[in-house]
Design a protein around this motif. Structure first.
Motif, PDB file in Angstrom:
ATOM      1  N   GLU A 197      71.135 -15.237   9.831  1.00  0.00           N
ATOM      2  CA  GLU A 197      71.184 -16.446  10.658  1.00  0.00           C
ATOM      3  C   GLU A 197      69.997 -16.432  11.606  1.00  0.00           C
ATOM      4  O   GLU A 197      69.459 -15.372  11.933  1.00  0.00           O
ATOM      5  CB  GLU A 197      72.485 -16.508  11.470  1.00  0.00           C
ATOM      6  CG  GLU A 197      73.731 -16.595  10.625  1.00  0.00           C
ATOM      7  CD  GLU A 197      74.987 -16.770  11.462  1.00  0.00           C
ATOM      8  OE1 GLU A 197      74.957 -17.545  12.447  1.00  0.00           O
ATOM      9  OE2 GLU A 197      75.994 -16.135  11.132  1.00  0.00           O
ATOM     10  N   ILE A 224      63.701 -26.216  15.702  1.00  0.00           N
ATOM     11  CA  ILE A 224      64.592 -26.092  14.545  1.00  0.00           C
ATOM     12  C   ILE A 224      63.915 -26.689  13.310  1.00  0.00           C
ATOM     13  O   ILE A 224      63.923 -26.078  12.227  1.00  0.00           O
ATOM     14  CB  ILE A 224      65.950 -26.788  14.810  1.00  0.00           C
ATOM     15  CG1 ILE A 224      66.749 -26.024  15.865  1.00  0.00           C
ATOM     16  CG2 ILE A 224      66.760 -26.924  13.516  1.00  0.00           C
ATOM     17  CD1 ILE A 224      67.985 -26.763  16.358  1.00  0.00           C
ATOM     18  N   LYS A 225      63.314 -27.868  13.456  1.00  0.00           N
ATOM     19  CA  LYS A 225      62.630 -28.516  12.324  1.00  0.00           C
ATOM     20  C   LYS A 225      61.488 -27.649  11.796  1.00  0.00           C
ATOM     21  O   LYS A 225      61.288 -27.555  10.580  1.00  0.00           O
ATOM     22  CB  LYS A 225      62.105 -29.890  12.733  1.00  0.00           C
ATOM     23  CG  LYS A 225      63.184 -30.930  12.873  1.00  0.00           C
ATOM     24  CD  LYS A 225      62.611 -32.257  13.324  1.00  0.00           C
ATOM     25  CE  LYS A 225      63.724 -33.236  13.633  1.00  0.00           C
ATOM     26  NZ  LYS A 225      63.259 -34.450  14.301  1.00  0.00           N
ATOM     27  N   ARG A 262      63.127 -24.810   9.826  1.00  0.00           N
ATOM     28  CA  ARG A 262      63.767 -25.331   8.613  1.00  0.00           C
ATOM     29  C   ARG A 262      62.748 -25.751   7.570  1.00  0.00           C
ATOM     30  O   ARG A 262      63.004 -25.651   6.373  1.00  0.00           O
ATOM     31  CB  ARG A 262      64.625 -26.559   8.953  1.00  0.00           C
ATOM     32  CG  ARG A 262      66.043 -26.329   9.257  1.00  0.00           C
ATOM     33  CD  ARG A 262      66.956 -25.910   8.095  1.00  0.00           C
ATOM     34  NE  ARG A 262      66.493 -24.876   7.216  1.00  0.00           N
ATOM     35  CZ  ARG A 262      67.079 -23.700   6.980  1.00  0.00           C
ATOM     36  NH1 ARG A 262      68.192 -23.420   7.538  1.00  0.00           N
ATOM     37  NH2 ARG A 262      66.578 -22.829   6.164  1.00  0.00           N
ATOM     38  N   SER A 263      61.586 -26.211   7.996  1.00  0.00           N
ATOM     39  CA  SER A 263      60.598 -26.722   7.048  1.00  0.00           C
ATOM     40  C   SER A 263      59.750 -25.625   6.407  1.00  0.00           C
ATOM     41  O   SER A 263      58.996 -25.897   5.478  1.00  0.00           O
ATOM     42  CB  SER A 263      59.689 -27.750   7.732  1.00  0.00           C
ATOM     43  OG  SER A 263      58.882 -27.115   8.707  1.00  0.00           O
ATOM     44  N   LYS A 293      66.763 -21.301   2.451  1.00  0.00           N
ATOM     45  CA  LYS A 293      67.425 -22.571   2.787  1.00  0.00           C
ATOM     46  C   LYS A 293      68.897 -22.389   3.149  1.00  0.00           C
ATOM     47  O   LYS A 293      69.467 -23.199   3.862  1.00  0.00           O
ATOM     48  CB  LYS A 293      67.289 -23.585   1.638  1.00  0.00           C
ATOM     49  CG  LYS A 293      65.846 -23.978   1.365  1.00  0.00           C
ATOM     50  CD  LYS A 293      65.172 -24.515   2.606  1.00  0.00           C
ATOM     51  CE  LYS A 293      63.699 -24.801   2.372  1.00  0.00           C
ATOM     52  NZ  LYS A 293      62.891 -24.675   3.575  1.00  0.00           N
ATOM     53  N   PRO A 306      71.526 -20.368   8.119  1.00  0.00           N
ATOM     54  CA  PRO A 306      71.757 -21.316   9.213  1.00  0.00           C
ATOM     55  C   PRO A 306      70.678 -21.175  10.289  1.00  0.00           C
ATOM     56  O   PRO A 306      70.320 -20.053  10.667  1.00  0.00           O
ATOM     57  CB  PRO A 306      73.121 -20.899   9.769  1.00  0.00           C
ATOM     58  CG  PRO A 306      73.745 -20.042   8.727  1.00  0.00           C
ATOM     59  CD  PRO A 306      72.616 -19.415   7.961  1.00  0.00           C
ATOM     60  N   VAL A 307      70.163 -22.300  10.746  1.00  0.00           N
ATOM     61  CA  VAL A 307      69.188 -22.338  11.839  1.00  0.00           C
ATOM     62  C   VAL A 307      69.777 -23.263  12.893  1.00  0.00           C
ATOM     63  O   VAL A 307      69.917 -24.465  12.668  1.00  0.00           O
ATOM     64  CB  VAL A 307      67.811 -22.869  11.378  1.00  0.00           C
ATOM     65  CG1 VAL A 307      66.839 -22.919  12.561  1.00  0.00           C
ATOM     66  CG2 VAL A 307      67.248 -22.016  10.247  1.00  0.00           C
ATOM     67  N   ARG A 308      70.150 -22.684  14.032  1.00  0.00           N
ATOM     68  CA  ARG A 308      70.794 -23.474  15.080  1.00  0.00           C
ATOM     69  C   ARG A 308      70.111 -23.225  16.404  1.00  0.00           C
ATOM     70  O   ARG A 308      69.440 -22.211  16.589  1.00  0.00           O
ATOM     71  CB  ARG A 308      72.278 -23.116  15.153  1.00  0.00           C
ATOM     72  CG  ARG A 308      72.981 -23.550  13.862  1.00  0.00           C
ATOM     73  CD  ARG A 308      74.341 -22.999  13.690  1.00  0.00           C
ATOM     74  NE  ARG A 308      75.292 -23.492  14.686  1.00  0.00           N
ATOM     75  CZ  ARG A 308      76.548 -23.059  14.736  1.00  0.00           C
ATOM     76  NH1 ARG A 308      76.987 -22.172  13.869  1.00  0.00           N
ATOM     77  NH2 ARG A 308      77.358 -23.534  15.660  1.00  0.00           N
ATOM     78  N   ALA A 365      70.629 -30.705  15.677  1.00  0.00           N
ATOM     79  CA  ALA A 365      69.307 -31.051  15.147  1.00  0.00           C
ATOM     80  C   ALA A 365      69.229 -32.480  14.673  1.00  0.00           C
ATOM     81  O   ALA A 365      70.143 -33.167  14.425  1.00  0.00           O
ATOM     82  CB  ALA A 365      68.938 -30.110  14.019  1.00  0.00           C
TER      83      ALA A 365
END
Length: 166
Positions: free
Chosen positions: A83, A134-135, A138-139, A145, A148-150, A166
């Protein structure tokens, strides 16, 4: 005696009780990107997680720079974290200036503008900054993928965390 001299002296006492088992390869469970602000130093207390579970990446802002992305890739793909938490906070010093302002101030006060424009990753809104970070994470194609990215914001006045959607 300088602060560094005091730290080196204190380390000799620390080393006397050091547990050599702590020298084995870490196996953290979560990567935490947080600010360099000393009010965020007690992450095991703030998050209620054992220190051994935390792979901590500290950066001003906390900005997800290319270096931080590289560290997250290693944390995820090599160390095995499952995570990623982006931990921002209220009252951050990086909200008190803009990159342009600090570049101008430092160029004027030092008489040397050659480093400008430096990127300091200043921002005004912790929520918006957290969403942007976060973006960025995530990118990245090398961050798995399914990880989890929070993001959360730590309130320095209350000690509470608030999740940013997000």
């Amino acid at each position: 005696m300088s602060i560094i001299d005091k730290a080196l002296e204190a380390n000799s006492n620390y080393a006397k009780n050091y547990d050599p088992k702590l020298g084995k390869r870490p196996a953290p469970k979560i990567a935490v990107v947080t600010c360099m602000d000393p009010r965020l130093s007690d992450l095991p207390g703030i998050l209620g997680l054992p220190q051994a579970d935390l792979d901590v990446i500290r950066t001003g802002g906390p900005a997800v720079t290319e270096d931080v992305l590289g560290e997250l890739v290693v944390s995820n793909r090599i160390l095995g974290t499952t995570e990623i938490l982006l931990l921002n906070h209220t009252g951050c010093g990086f909200t008190t200036f803009t990159d342009d302002e600090l570049n101008a101030k430092l160029s004027a006060s030092t008489g040397d503008a050659s480093p400008a424009p430096m990127r300091f990753f200043s921002y005004k809104d912790p929520e918006q900054n957290t969403r942007e970070q976060i973006k960025k994470v995530r990118s990245h194609p090398w961050i798995a993928k399914e990880i989890p990215v929070r993001g959360v914001i730590f309130d320095v006045d209350t000690g509470r965390l608030r999740e940013v959607k997000a």
